[in-house]
Scaffold this motif. Structure first.
Motif, short mmCIF file in Angstrom:
data_model
loop_
_atom_site.label_atom_id
_atom_site.label_comp_id
_atom_site.label_asym_id
_atom_site.label_seq_id
_atom_site.Cartn_x
_atom_site.Cartn_y
_atom_site.Cartn_z
N ASN A 385 19.83 39.32 28.18
CA ASN A 385 20.73 40.04 29.09
C ASN A 385 20.71 39.43 30.48
OD1 ASN A 385 21.79 41.90 27.30
ND2 ASN A 385 20.20 43.43 27.69
N ILE A 386 19.54 38.97 30.93
CA ILE A 386 19.47 38.29 32.24
C ILE A 386 20.31 37.02 32.20
CG2 ILE A 386 17.94 37.21 33.91
CD1 ILE A 386 17.51 40.16 33.81
N ALA A 408 17.56 38.21 39.02
CA ALA A 408 16.45 39.17 39.14
C ALA A 408 16.42 39.80 40.52
CB ALA A 408 15.14 38.47 38.84
N CYS A 409 16.60 38.98 41.57
CA CYS A 409 16.56 39.50 42.94
C CYS A 409 17.75 40.41 43.23
CB CYS A 409 16.51 38.35 43.94
SG CYS A 409 14.94 37.45 43.93
N ALA A 410 18.91 40.09 42.64
CA ALA A 410 20.09 40.94 42.83
C ALA A 410 19.88 42.31 42.18
CB ALA A 410 21.33 40.27 42.26
N ILE A 411 19.30 42.32 40.99
CA ILE A 411 18.99 43.60 40.33
C ILE A 411 17.99 44.39 41.17
CG2 ILE A 411 17.98 44.68 38.28
CD1 ILE A 411 19.00 42.29 36.65
N ALA A 599 20.16 47.15 36.05
CA ALA A 599 20.27 46.10 35.04
C ALA A 599 21.32 46.47 33.99
CB ALA A 599 18.92 45.84 34.38
N ALA A 600 21.31 47.75 33.56
CA ALA A 600 22.28 48.19 32.55
C ALA A 600 23.71 48.08 33.08
CB ALA A 600 21.96 49.63 32.13
N VAL A 603 24.71 44.36 33.22
CA VAL A 603 24.96 43.80 31.88
C VAL A 603 26.32 44.25 31.38
CG1 VAL A 603 24.21 43.91 29.47
CG2 VAL A 603 22.52 43.53 31.27
N GLU A 604 26.65 45.52 31.57
CA GLU A 604 27.96 46.01 31.14
C GLU A 604 29.09 45.31 31.88
OE1 GLU A 604 28.83 48.06 28.65
OE2 GLU A 604 26.70 47.88 28.11
N ALA A 605 28.91 45.11 33.18
CA ALA A 605 29.92 44.39 33.96
C ALA A 605 30.05 42.95 33.49
CB ALA A 605 29.54 44.43 35.44
#
Length: 614
Positions: A385-386, A408-411, A599-600, A603-605
Motif C-alpha cells: 500500500n505504501i 511515510a512522512c506525509a502520512i 494511511a487508509a 490508499v483509497e485516494a
C-alpha cells in the motif's frame, strides 16, 4: 516464578551440578574454580526474581529505577535456573579470557557518543528502544542465549561508562599493577553517585568526562548479561494491549544504572492481546552505545548467528554481499548533491522556523518536564500500500519523484494533524509541525557499535485534511526532504558537535545564560525516524516475532514526541512515546489511530487516481 522444565534431563540444580563437575574434569581440577571466568554467570550469586513493573515506585526527581534490575532481587528458584543455563562455551557468551573490544579495556567515547551523555538529566534520557511480540511464551533459555551471543559478538555490550576519565586511568593502572604482582585486582567501591551518574552543579545533567576529555568505556569484569535482564512472568492487569503499553512506558522512563553497561532488557509473559501476543521482549540501549541502525544490525546478525550456528562475521559478510559492498539503503535516499546555495537557504529556513514560529500543539501547562513516558504502537500497513501511494502520486511532469520515506512522512504529518484535532481543546493554531529527521553517516559495510548519526529539522505542513488534497501534502513533504539533501548543514553539525562534545567545557547548555536558549530550541521539534527492518520475521530460537517496533530518543525539550517508523515483515508500523502527564494520556493512542486512518484515506485516494488514469 520460572516455569518448570518439561525435559527429562533432571532438575535445574542437578543439571548445574553435572555441568560444573564436567567443567572441573575438563580442567583437571577436583572442583570448579572459586573465581568465575570473566562475564560468566557467578555461581554464588543467585539470579533475580522479577516483579511486575506496574508495582514499581513512581520515579521522583532523583532517578530511581521504576523496575528493580534483575540482579537486585534474588530467589533460590532463579539460582537453580541460572545454574541450569550456565553458558558452557565462548559461543554462548562465556570464555576464560575477557571478551574485549579491539580498542582494549579502556578507551574514550567519540564526541557524538559523549553528546548522548551530556544531554541527559533527571527528566530525560537518550534511549533507543525496541519491542518484539510473540504468539508463544518466550522461554528463559532463549532470552539468555540471545543476549550472551550478542555480548560475545559485540563486546561493547559488556562495557560500562566511566564518567570520570581520571578515575578510569587510576583504576586501570591499579589493575595492571595487581596483575603484574599476581594479585587480585582491587574491588570497585560503587556509590549511589556511580549508579545515578555524577551531575553538573548548574544544569543537573550528566557530568560526562572532564572539562577537556570525554568519558571512557571500561570493560566490566564483574558483569554478566543476566544482570541487565528482567523477566515478568505475568503481565499485570490482564495482559492486554493497554497493560503492555503501561509496562513499556514505565520501563522506557527508567534511568540506567551507570555502574553497569548501559542497556537493559525486559521480557514480559502472560500477555493476552487482540493480536494474539503471549509474550514480549523489550530492549532499551543508551544512545551513547550506538545509533539505532547499529543496534538493529547487531540484534539481527546475532539472531542469524544463533539460528545458523555460524560466527556473526559470516552473517555480516553474507549481508554485505547481498547489498553490494554492505551499503545500507536508506529510505528516501537520492543522488542529490549539497550545494552552497542550498546550505544557505536551509540555514535561514531552520533559524526562521525555530525562532519565529513557536509551536502550540501537544503542550502541557506544568513547568518542569515530566520524567515519565507514555507508549503506544500502531497496527501494520502493508508495504504494497505504501508503494501504491508512491506510484499513484509520483509525477514525472512536475519532477515529483516520491520516495517511500516521503510517503511515510506525509502520512505522519496528516496523522499528527488529525490527532491534534482529536485531543486539543479549541482550534488548531499551528500551520506546520517540526520533525527532527535523523540521517546516518555510517560508512558502507561498517558494523561497529558507535554513533554515525546526524540530522536536520523538517517542517511539515499542518494542513487541514478537509481543505488540502493529498497531492499537495506529498509535494510539500518532498520539497522539505529535498531541502535537507541539498544542504551541507547535517555534515557540518556532525563534525562540529562531534568535536565540541569531547570537551565538556565547551558544551554550552551546561553554562548559565545558555540553558534557556537551548531549552527554547529543544521544545520546538519532535524526533521521528524511519528505518528498514528485516523483510522476513525474525526468530528467537523457536519463537517467531510477528511484530517489531522501535523508538528513537525524543528531543530534550518539554512536551516533545518520540516517533519510530519501521518496515518489518512486509508491514509498516508506527510507535509513539510522549511525556506522562494527565493532559496527554490519550495522545500516543490517538496518533497511532490517526496514522491508520490517514494511511487508509491515502490508499483509497491512490486507487481512485490510478483507476481514473486508466
Amino acid at each position: 516464578m520460572p516455569s518448570k522444565p518439561t525435559h527429562t534431563r533432571g532438575s535445574a540444580a542437578e543439571q548445574g551440578a553435572a555441568l560444573r563437575a564436567q567443567l572441573a574434569k575438563q580442567q583437571g581440577q577436583s572442583a570448579p574454580s572459586e573465581k568465575p571466568a570473566a562475564h560468566a554467570a557467578p555461581r554464588e550469586k543467585p539470579a533475580a526474581k522479577s516483579r511486575p513493573v506496574s508495582q514499581a515506585p513512581v520515579e521522583s526527581e532523583k532517578p530511581k529505577p521504576a523496575v528493580a534490575p534483575a540482579a537486585r532481587q534474588q530467589s533460590d528458584d532463579h539460582q537453580t535456573l541460572a545454574a541450569a543455563h550456565e553458558p558452557k562455551t565462548e559461543k554462548s557468551g562465556s570464555s576464560a579470557a575477557p571478551n574485549l573490544d579491539k580498542k582494549g579495556r579502556v578507551y574514550p567515547l567519540t564526541g557524538i557518543d559523549n553528546l548522548a551523555l551530556l544531554m541527559e538529566n533527571d527528566r530525560y534520557s537518550t534511549v533507543c528502544y525496541s519491542m518484539y511480540l510473540f504468539r508463544t511464551a518466550l522461554d528463559d533459555d532463549t532470552i539468555y542465549r540471545f543476549f550472551e551471543r550478542l555480548a560475545t559478538s559485540y563486546p561493547k555490550f559488556g562495557y560500562r561508562v566511566e564518567l570520570d576519565p581520571r578515575r578510569a586511568g587510576r583504576e586501570e593502572k591499579a589493575r595492571r599493577s595487581a596483575e603484574r604482582k599476581g594479585e587480585a585486582p582491587p574491588k570497585r567501591n560503587i556509590t549511589e553517585e556511580d549508579r545515578r551518574g555524577r551531575r553538573t552543579r548548574f544544569s543537573h545533567s550528566i557530568k560526562a568526562g572532564s572539562l577537556f576529555r570525554p568519558a571512557r568505556w571500561v570493560y566490566a569484569d564483574d558483569f554478566h548479561v543476566r544482570d541487565n535482564i528482567e523477566i515478568v512472568e505475568q503481565c499485570p492487569d490482564g495482559g492486554d494491549e493497554a497493560a503492555l503499553f503501561a509496562v513499556a512506558g514505565k520501563f522506557l522512563s527508567r534511568h540506567f544504572d551507570y555502574s553497569k553497561p548501559l542497556w537493559e532488557a525486559l521480557a514480559v509473559r502472560g500477555l493476552n492481546t487482540a493480536e494474539g501476543a503471549q509474550s514480549a521482549l523489550i530492549v532499551k540501549v543508551h544512545h551513547a552505545v550506538s545509533d539505532g541502525q547499529g543496534m538493529i544490525m547487531s540484534y539481527h546478525t546475532a539472531l542469524g548467528s544463533l539460528a545458523s550456528d555460524r560466527p556473526v562475521a559470516d552473517i555480516q559478510a553474507q549481508f554485505d554481499r547481498k547489498t553490494n559492498s554492505g551499503e545500507q539503503k536508506k529510505p528516501g535516499q537520492r543522488n542529490i548533491k549539497p550545494t552552497l546555495w542550498g546550505t544557505t537557504k536551509h540555514g535561514f529556513h531552520t533559524a526562521r522556523g525555530l525562532w519565529t514560529r513557536p509551536r502550540k500543539a501537544f503542550e502541557y501547562p506544568e513547568k518542569p518536564r515530566a520524567p515519565g513516558r507514555l507508549y503506544h504502537h500502531s497496527e501494520g500497513i502493508t508495504m504494497d500500500n505504501i508503494k501504491l501511494v508512491r506510484k499513484a502520486f509520483s509525477n514525472p511532469d512536475k519532477q515529483l519523484n516520491l520516495s517511500l520515506n516521503d510517503v511515510a512522512c506525509a502520512i505522519l504529518s496528516r496523522a499528527l494533524r488529525l490527532a491534534a484535532e482529536r485531543t486539543e481543546n479549541g482550534p488548531i493554531k499551528d500551520k506546520r509541525t517540526a520533525i527532527f529527521v535523523p540521517i546516518s553517516k555510517r560508512p558502507p559495510g561498517n558494523w561497529e557499535l558507535s554513533n554515525f548519526t546526524t540530522g536536520a529539522i523538517a517542517w511539515f505542513a499542518f494542513h487541514d485534511p478537509k481543505d488540502v488534497p493529498f497531492e499537495k501534502q506529498l509535494e510539500q513533504v518532498n520539497r522539505e526532504m529535498g531541502r535537507i539533501k541539498r544542504s551541507h548543514w547535517p555534515n557540518i553539525w556532525y563534525t562540529s558537535f562531534g568535536w565540541v562534545s569531547k570537551h565538556r567545557a565547551l558544551f554550552l547548555p551546561n553554562w548559565l545564560g545558555w540553558q534557556w536558549f537551548f531549552e527554547r530550541t529543544y521544545r520546538e521539534y519532535s524526533v521521528a525516524t524511519n528505518v528498514p527492518g528485516p523483510p522476513k520475521p525474525v526468530k528467537f530460537g523457536e519463537h517467531e516475532a510477528f511484530s517489531y517496533h522501535v523508538l528513537p530518543p525524543s528531543s530534550p525539550g518539554k512536551s516533545t514526541l518520540s516517533i519510530g517508523m519501521i518496515s518489518y515483515a512486509d508491514e509498516f508500523s508506527l510507535a509513539v512515546s510522549c511525556d506522562d502527564v494527565p493532559s496527554l494520556q490519550r495522545l500516543p493512542r490517538e496518533i497511532c489511530k490517526a496514522f491508520q486512518d490517514a494511511a487508509a484515506e491515502l490508499v483509497e485516494a491512490s486507487k481512485a487516481k490510478l483507476a481514473a488514469a486508466k
